[in-house]
Design an enzyme around this catalytic site. Structure first.
Site, short mmCIF file in Angstrom:
data_model
loop_
_atom_site.label_atom_id
_atom_site.label_comp_id
_atom_site.label_asym_id
_atom_site.label_seq_id
_atom_site.Cartn_x
_atom_site.Cartn_y
_atom_site.Cartn_z
NE ARG A 1 -3.70 -0.43 2.81
CZ ARG A 1 -4.73 -0.01 2.53
NH1 ARG A 1 -5.51 -0.59 1.79
NH2 ARG A 1 -5.64 0.91 3.14
CB SER B 1 13.84 15.33 6.82
OG SER B 1 13.43 14.50 5.73
CG ASP C 1 -6.58 9.86 8.68
OD1 ASP C 1 -7.41 10.57 8.43
OD2 ASP C 1 -6.88 8.66 8.35
CE1 TYR D 1 -5.87 5.64 12.01
CE2 TYR D 1 -7.25 7.41 11.47
CZ TYR D 1 -6.32 6.62 11.24
OH TYR D 1 -5.49 7.07 9.96
#
Ligand SMILES: NC(=O)c1ccc[n+]([C@@H]2O[C@H](COP(=O)([O-])OP(=O)(O)OC[C@H]3O[C@@H](n4cnc5c(N)ncnc54)[C@H](OP(=O)(O)O)[C@@H]3O)[C@@H](O)[C@H]2O)c1
Length: 248
Positions: A16, A136, A142, A155
């Protein structure tokens, strides 16, 4: 003596969004440390592909990030492999509903330990090498960290915490290490426990001005930009969401 090719560690990178980001950084000439927990076969297939393109340019490391001892081991194996670390991408995460009233201590530990505690202690353990190489960090957050989705309080809290860590670290670790975040909108629908039905997915798309899901390349591109092409950007969290956060 440390190698001259820059090195990135990406957590949860076997498939993913993490895998796409690993490929994108590899194409920019970076060496990749592909962390995975359970997807050994996919992690090995990914690094074999990269090593065919450029020998000794990718390595897979297994670790369960819910265990502090595993995080320490991952950091020491990662920083030792090419004797340098230039970028850390905190991508691994768990996502499933925990409606208030039914959530357990196990849910709290699973979600908070993986999504918030692990990035903190992994960064801490990698810090000497990141500082040495003026590296970095990119944290995968999200858009739900600011505008929560229903029935996912743990979450949302974990990602809100990661957003706060991003800003704290940007201040505390400057000028040696830059720290930024990417907040995806709907890119790939969740697998397993977090499955959504089609009307739920359509409702999200109806509120997305660009009227589609994003492509994993959109996330990979933003991460590569923040790591490779943004030397004066730190403490920023970029929403890559087709405008969805405008309508929440
Ligand atoms: N997909 C989206 O549209 C979307 C939207 C908003 C935010 N995001 C954020 O973007 C990031 C990537 O998203 P994604 O959908 O590609 O992620 P994902 O597939 O849900 O998870 C990535 C990896 O996290 C690893 N992981 C979970 N628990 C772990 C643990 N205890 N220890 C070690 N690894 C663990 C898993 O590794 P194994 O499979 O090897 O076990 C998994 O492959 C996440 O931080 C996610 O919250 C994604």
């Amino acid at each position: 003596m440390a190698a001259t090719t820059p090195v990135a560690l990406i957590t949860g990178a076997a498939h993913r969004l993490g895998a796409r980001t690993a490929r994108a950084l590899h194409q920019k000439g970076w060496n990749l440390l592909v962390h995975y927990r359970s997807r050994e076969q996919q992690a090995n297939a990914l690094i074999e592909q990269m090593n065919r393109q450029r020998p000794d340019s990718a390595c897979a490391i297994q670790a369960d990030l819910s265990q502090l001892s595993e995080i320490t081991r991952l950091a020491s194996e990662a920083t030792a492999h090419w004797d340098r670390l230039d970028a850390l991408v905190n991508n691994a995460s768990v996502f499933y509903p925990t409606p208030t009233g039914g959530a357990t201590e196990d849910d709290w530990s699973t979600i908070l330990d993986t999504n918030l505690r692990a990035p903190f202690f992994l960064l801490q353990a990698c810090l000497p090498s990141l500082r040495k190489h003026r590296g970095s960090v990119v944290n995968l957050i999200d858009i739900y960290s600011e505008k929560p989705v229903a029935d996912h309080p743990l979450y949302c809290a974990s990602k809100a915490g990661l957003a706060a860590l991003t800003r704290s670290w940007a201040k505390d670790l400057a000028p040696d290490v830059r720290v930024n975040g990417v907040s995806p909108g709907a890119i790939l629908w969740p697998e397993g426990n977090g499955d959504m039905d089609t009307p739920q997915q359509q409702a999200i798309l109806d509120k997305t001005p660009l009227a589609r899901t994003g492509n994993p390349d959109d996330i990979a591109g933003a991460i590569v930009f923040l790591i490779c092409d943004a030397p004066f950007i730190t403490g920023q969290i970029v929403a890559v969401d087709g405008g969805r956060s405008l309508n929440m």
